[in-house]
Write an enzyme that holds these catalytic residues in place. Structure first.
Site, mmCIF file in Angstrom:
data_model
loop_
_atom_site.group_PDB
_atom_site.id
_atom_site.type_symbol
_atom_site.label_atom_id
_atom_site.label_comp_id
_atom_site.label_asym_id
_atom_site.label_seq_id
_atom_site.Cartn_x
_atom_site.Cartn_y
_atom_site.Cartn_z
ATOM 1 N N ASN A 137 0.909 -1.227 0.055
ATOM 2 C CA ASN A 137 0.039 -0.019 -0.092
ATOM 3 C C ASN A 137 0.931 1.134 -0.080
ATOM 4 O O ASN A 137 1.467 1.614 1.051
ATOM 5 C CB ASN A 137 -0.732 -0.129 1.191
ATOM 6 C CG ASN A 137 -1.699 1.238 1.456
ATOM 7 O OD1 ASN A 137 -1.699 2.070 0.515
ATOM 8 N ND2 ASN A 137 -2.488 1.266 2.556
ATOM 9 N N TRP A 138 1.128 1.836 -1.312
ATOM 10 C CA TRP A 138 2.118 2.851 -1.326
ATOM 11 C C TRP A 138 1.331 4.257 -0.619
ATOM 12 O O TRP A 138 2.246 5.284 -0.576
ATOM 13 C CB TRP A 138 2.300 3.269 -2.866
ATOM 14 C CG TRP A 138 2.924 2.004 -3.638
ATOM 15 C CD1 TRP A 138 3.383 0.866 -2.869
ATOM 16 C CD2 TRP A 138 3.581 1.982 -4.702
ATOM 17 N NE1 TRP A 138 3.850 -0.004 -3.789
ATOM 18 C CE2 TRP A 138 4.106 0.709 -5.083
ATOM 19 C CE3 TRP A 138 3.372 3.022 -5.717
ATOM 20 C CZ2 TRP A 138 4.693 0.414 -6.235
ATOM 21 C CZ3 TRP A 138 3.975 2.607 -7.128
ATOM 22 C CH2 TRP A 138 4.519 1.207 -7.200
ATOM 23 N N LYS A 139 0.227 4.201 -0.235
ATOM 24 C CA LYS A 139 -0.446 5.302 0.408
ATOM 25 C C LYS A 139 -0.243 6.595 -0.686
ATOM 26 O O LYS A 139 -0.300 6.504 -1.710
ATOM 27 C CB LYS A 139 0.113 5.626 1.804
ATOM 28 C CG LYS A 139 0.005 4.334 2.469
ATOM 29 C CD LYS A 139 0.200 4.415 4.158
ATOM 30 C CE LYS A 139 -0.029 3.074 4.761
ATOM 31 N NZ LYS A 139 -0.035 3.265 6.274
ATOM 32 N N HIS A 145 -9.575 1.235 5.417
ATOM 33 C CA HIS A 145 -8.161 1.394 5.874
ATOM 34 C C HIS A 145 -8.531 2.508 7.065
ATOM 35 O O HIS A 145 -9.245 3.767 7.004
ATOM 36 C CB HIS A 145 -7.151 2.197 5.014
ATOM 37 C CG HIS A 145 -5.748 2.088 5.455
ATOM 38 N ND1 HIS A 145 -5.351 3.068 6.324
ATOM 39 C CD2 HIS A 145 -4.636 1.242 5.445
ATOM 40 C CE1 HIS A 145 -4.017 2.615 6.658
ATOM 41 N NE2 HIS A 145 -3.946 1.398 6.165
ATOM 42 N N GLU A 169 -6.700 5.094 8.205
ATOM 43 C CA GLU A 169 -6.283 6.306 7.822
ATOM 44 C C GLU A 169 -7.742 6.936 7.123
ATOM 45 O O GLU A 169 -7.623 7.919 7.374
ATOM 46 C CB GLU A 169 -5.144 6.360 6.841
ATOM 47 C CG GLU A 169 -3.747 6.075 7.573
ATOM 48 C CD GLU A 169 -2.701 5.499 6.814
ATOM 49 O OE1 GLU A 169 -2.713 5.460 5.364
ATOM 50 O OE2 GLU A 169 -1.788 5.063 7.544
ATOM 51 N N GLU A 198 -5.352 -4.833 10.780
ATOM 52 C CA GLU A 198 -4.479 -3.718 10.870
ATOM 53 C C GLU A 198 -4.728 -2.890 12.169
ATOM 54 O O GLU A 198 -5.713 -2.140 12.383
ATOM 55 C CB GLU A 198 -4.499 -2.808 9.834
ATOM 56 C CG GLU A 198 -4.075 -3.386 8.517
ATOM 57 C CD GLU A 198 -3.697 -2.495 7.497
ATOM 58 O OE1 GLU A 198 -2.536 -2.616 6.862
ATOM 59 O OE2 GLU A 198 -4.094 -1.290 7.450
ATOM 60 N N GLY A 242 2.635 2.265 10.902
ATOM 61 C CA GLY A 242 3.243 3.381 10.734
ATOM 62 C C GLY A 242 4.331 3.662 11.934
ATOM 63 O O GLY A 242 4.747 4.777 11.999
ATOM 64 N N SER A 259 3.426 -2.055 10.539
ATOM 65 C CA SER A 259 4.953 -1.978 10.665
ATOM 66 C C SER A 259 5.391 -3.526 10.045
ATOM 67 O O SER A 259 6.607 -3.926 11.032
ATOM 68 C CB SER A 259 5.384 -1.731 12.084
ATOM 69 O OG SER A 259 4.830 -0.540 12.429
ATOM 70 N N GLY A 299 2.820 -0.973 4.307
ATOM 71 C CA GLY A 299 2.790 0.401 4.032
ATOM 72 C C GLY A 299 4.486 0.752 3.545
ATOM 73 O O GLY A 299 5.055 0.603 2.786
ATOM 74 N N GLY A 300 4.960 1.260 4.770
ATOM 75 C CA GLY A 300 6.274 1.955 4.480
ATOM 76 C C GLY A 300 7.535 1.130 3.911
ATOM 77 O O GLY A 300 8.031 1.511 2.987
HETATM 78 P P1 13P Z 1 3.039 0.425 7.589
HETATM 79 O O1 13P Z 1 3.485 -0.737 7.297
HETATM 80 O O2 13P Z 1 3.729 1.746 7.254
HETATM 81 O O3 13P Z 1 2.939 0.410 9.322
HETATM 82 O O4 13P Z 1 1.566 0.682 7.119
HETATM 83 C C1 13P Z 1 0.827 -0.487 7.094
HETATM 84 C C2 13P Z 1 -0.648 0.018 6.519
HETATM 85 O O5 13P Z 1 -1.193 0.912 6.771
HETATM 86 C C3 13P Z 1 -0.766 -1.147 5.169
HETATM 87 O O6 13P Z 1 -2.243 -0.572 4.879
#
Ligand code: 13P
Length: 256
Positions: free
Chosen positions: A9-11, A96, A98, A168, A174, A213, A234-235
């Site tokens: 997920n590149w956000k 999600h 977020e 999640e 994050g 994470s 994510g990251g």
């Molecule tokens: P991180 O891997 O950066 O913690 O993000 C997880 C996420 O929100 C995937 O959708």
């Protein structure tokens, strides 16, 4: 065999040239390898076309990070499912944390999106998870089951071959603090048990990713857990070498 989906997920990251570099490196890294896991990248909308063109004929599948449930009309700023389908999007992340936090998305809205995605023949990745406060108050499973009840309302058992659930925990996203193996194992067992009972499904047929994470360092431990069917990353998915390492780890687990 255990199903495994490794999704990035590149956000809200990557300009077109960055997306091109990132996905090109991933394509090179998996070339000529016979991977059993599914590999999905979810770039921002503005890079779907670029990424879609580059992954054509590769093993990588395309995901989007959101959608609206109406097919077209006066919904300024929204993106419809047919628009995503045009670029060969197969998965759409919905719910999600977020989006729940910053854009006030509710379980009812997520349910409408899930139904529309399934009706279009695409696959929702439905995210659920508790906040730290909810966990500390001992409400984790009350929250997760309530999210499942509302997000999956009126869906049918036959839909589950196209549904992915992502657990999640909000506090792990994050933050660099992944949930522990025990916490993930407990949550995944409970979630699969709850869905299995509710929809009369074999728990092995439910695809449940973990997200929060995930890194190259912790992915072996996390992905080895019986009821974990991949990761939503994510990251760590923004660095091709780390994402590729995680894919390799998933493959070793599948083939061991
Ligand atoms: P991180 O891997 O950066 O913690 O993000 C997880 C996420 O929100 C995937 O959708």
């Amino acid at each position: 065999m255990k199903k495994m989906i490794i999704a990035g997920n590149w956000k809200m990251n990557t300009l077109p040239n960055e997306a091109e570099n990132l996905v090109s490196n991933i394509i090179s890294g998996i070339q000529n390898k016979d991977y059993k896991s599914e590999i999905v990248v979810c770039p921002p909308f503005t890079n779907l076309q670029t990424v879609s063109t580059l992954i054509y004929n590769s093993k990588i599948k395309l995901g989007a990070q959101n959608c609206f449930y109406e097919p077209k009309g006066a919904f300024t700023g929204e993106i419809s499912i047919p628009m995503l389908k045009f670029f060969d999007v197969e998965y759409i992340i919905i719910g999600h944390s977020e989006r729940r936090t910053y854009f006030s998305e509710t379980d009812e809205l997520i349910n409408k999106k899930a139904k529309a995605i399934l009706e279009s023949g695409l696959k929702p990745i439905i995210c659920i998870g508790e906040t730290l406060q909810e966990r500390e108050q001992g409400k984790t499973f009350e929250i997760l089951f309530n999210q499942l009840d509302l997000c999956l309302k009126d869906l049918k058992d036959k839909n589950f071959s196209n549904i992915v659930i992502a657990y999640e925990p909000v506090w792990a996203i994050g933050t660099g603090i992944s949930a522990t193996t025990e916490q993930i194992e407990e949550a995944h067992n409970e979630i699969k048990h709850y869905i299995g009972k509710k929809f009369n499904l074999n728990e092995d047929d439910i695809v449940l990713q973990y997200g929060g994470s995930v890194t190259a360092d912790n992915s072996e431990e996390i992905l080895s857990i019986k009821n974990v069917n991949g990761a939503l990353i994510g990251g760590a998915s923004l660095k091709s070498e780390i994402f590729l390492k995680i894919i390799d780890i998933a493959e070793n687990i599948l083939q061991s």
